[in-house]
Enzyme design. Structure first.
Site, PDB file in Angstrom:
ATOM      1  N   GLY A 189     -28.908  52.423   5.023  1.00 29.45           N
ATOM      2  CA  GLY A 189     -29.908  52.226   6.061  1.00 29.45           C
ATOM      3  C   GLY A 189     -29.952  50.844   6.668  1.00 29.45           C
ATOM      4  N   PHE A 222     -26.285  56.227  11.691  1.00 34.95           N
ATOM      5  CA  PHE A 222     -26.420  56.269  10.231  1.00 34.95           C
ATOM      6  C   PHE A 222     -25.462  55.286   9.599  1.00 34.95           C
ATOM      7  CE2 PHE A 222     -23.125  59.305  11.282  1.00 34.95           C
ATOM      8  CZ  PHE A 222     -22.164  59.118  10.300  1.00 34.95           C
ATOM      9  N   CYS A 223     -25.780  54.908   8.349  1.00 30.60           N
ATOM     10  CA  CYS A 223     -24.915  54.052   7.550  1.00 30.60           C
ATOM     11  C   CYS A 223     -25.147  54.386   6.080  1.00 30.60           C
ATOM     12  CB  CYS A 223     -25.181  52.579   7.850  1.00 30.60           C
ATOM     13  SG  CYS A 223     -26.894  52.071   7.533  1.00 30.60           S
ATOM     14  N   THR A 224     -24.610  53.597   5.174  1.00 28.81           N
ATOM     15  CA  THR A 224     -24.636  53.957   3.755  1.00 28.81           C
ATOM     16  C   THR A 224     -26.051  54.034   3.208  1.00 28.81           C
ATOM     17  OG1 THR A 224     -22.517  52.835   3.484  1.00 28.81           O
ATOM     18  CG2 THR A 224     -23.732  53.383   1.475  1.00 28.81           C
ATOM     19  N   ILE A 247     -26.995  57.506   4.177  1.00 24.65           N
ATOM     20  CA  ILE A 247     -26.213  58.608   3.605  1.00 24.65           C
ATOM     21  C   ILE A 247     -26.609  58.865   2.159  1.00 24.65           C
ATOM     22  CG2 ILE A 247     -23.875  59.401   3.072  1.00 24.65           C
ATOM     23  CD1 ILE A 247     -22.968  57.301   5.257  1.00 24.65           C
TER      24      ILE A 247
END
Length: 296
Positions: A183, A179-181, A208
């Site tokens: 995508g 996951f990241c901020t 997120i």
């Protein structure tokens, strides 16, 4: 007096071949300025990435403009709100990559990991055969992450391939969830893992930000706040603005109590960067802060 309408903030990216980014730069910047927007958009041969803010009608006009480019009809975006402009100006920049990984053979437009909707994320990462990896930078992870996630401790996204090479043996036989901020980093990191022979790779669709928007706090496994690259600094559940501020020397997030630490000097240093700059740097930062205080 009528209440002030919050500004719309749009985080967007799309991987598609952009034949001549330089030809797109001027018209896109002109449109953004004409619509009263602020923020930054990056153009590269692999696509577009960025965050813009302003009146909702202006945001929609810019999105329609980009979607008219060949291959960009599927452009999606994530929406939040801000009470004040979260960026100082509007910029459209040309880059070699819209998110820099330093791996020239990566092509997320062809292959990525399996998308997992926010509503399904908790069940996936709770599975005993799943390893959860946070692909963001160390200072982002420090203010918030998912329960049980692995922090690679990277200073920049360029460091991720080397970290994976050093640690891949730890995850043999496991499914990988990333996951990241918003995508975009997972588009590249999952594409990279697939190129390295990893069969089962998943990533949080919309990142997120979409999770915090869609999943009620009572059901959430997110802990802390999510760093964002604008003047809001951090967001929490429901995409409400968080409590973090910014060190204007190193651009890293600060909790309110961090301002009470002995290393903190407004605009000059914080506990994260106190040893990273020279005395000459700090003198320059102090002069910049004095000018800022005088003009405020």
């Amino acid at each position: 007096m009528l209440p002030k309408t919050p500004l719309t903030v749009a985080a967007l990216y799309h991987f598609a071949r952009l034949a001549d980014p330089a030809a797109r730069q001027g018209p896109l910047l002109d449109l953004c300025r004409a619509q009263g927007l602020c923020g930054t958009l990056l153009l590269a041969p692999e696509g577009v990435n960025g965050t813009i803010a302003g009146p909702r009608a202006g945001i929609l006009a810019v999105l329609d403009h980009i979607r008219a480019w060949p291959g960009f009809a599927g452009l999606d975006w994530k929406e939040s709100a801000a009470d004040a402009p979260p960026f100082a100006r509007m910029k459209v920049r040309l880059k070699a990559e819209i998110v820099t990984m330093g791996q020239p053979d990566m092509d997320p437009a062809t292959t990525t990991g399996h998308y997992v909707a926010p509503r399904d994320w908790n069940a996936l990462i709770a599975a005993p055969d799943v390893v959860v990896i946070d692909t963001r930078n160390d200072y982002e992870v420090q203010i918030g992450t998912f329960q049980g996630a692995i922090d690679p401790g990277t200073k920049s996204f360029r460091d991720f391939p080397a970290w994976w090479t050093d640690n891949a043996h730890r995850f043999q036989g496991k499914r990988i969830a990333m996951f990241c901020t918003g995508g975009i980093r997972c588009e590249k990191s999952t594409n990279y893992l697939i190129s390295q022979g990893v069969d089962q790779v998943y990533h949080l669709q919309g990142g997120i930000l979409k999770y915090l928007e869609d999943v009620p706090q009572k059901d959430s496994t997110w802990q802390g706040e999510c760093f964002v690259f604008d003047q809001r600094v951090s967001l929490t559940h429901g995409l409400a603005q968080g409590r973090h501020g910014l060190c204007h020397a190193c651009r890293r997030p600060l909790a309110p109590e961090d301002r009470d630490r002995p290393e903190f000097e407004d605009g000059v240093s914080c506990h994260r960067c106190a040893d990273e700059y020279s005395d000459a740097d700090r003198a320059r930062f102090r002069e910049r802060q004095r000018q800022f205080d005088r003009d405020a």
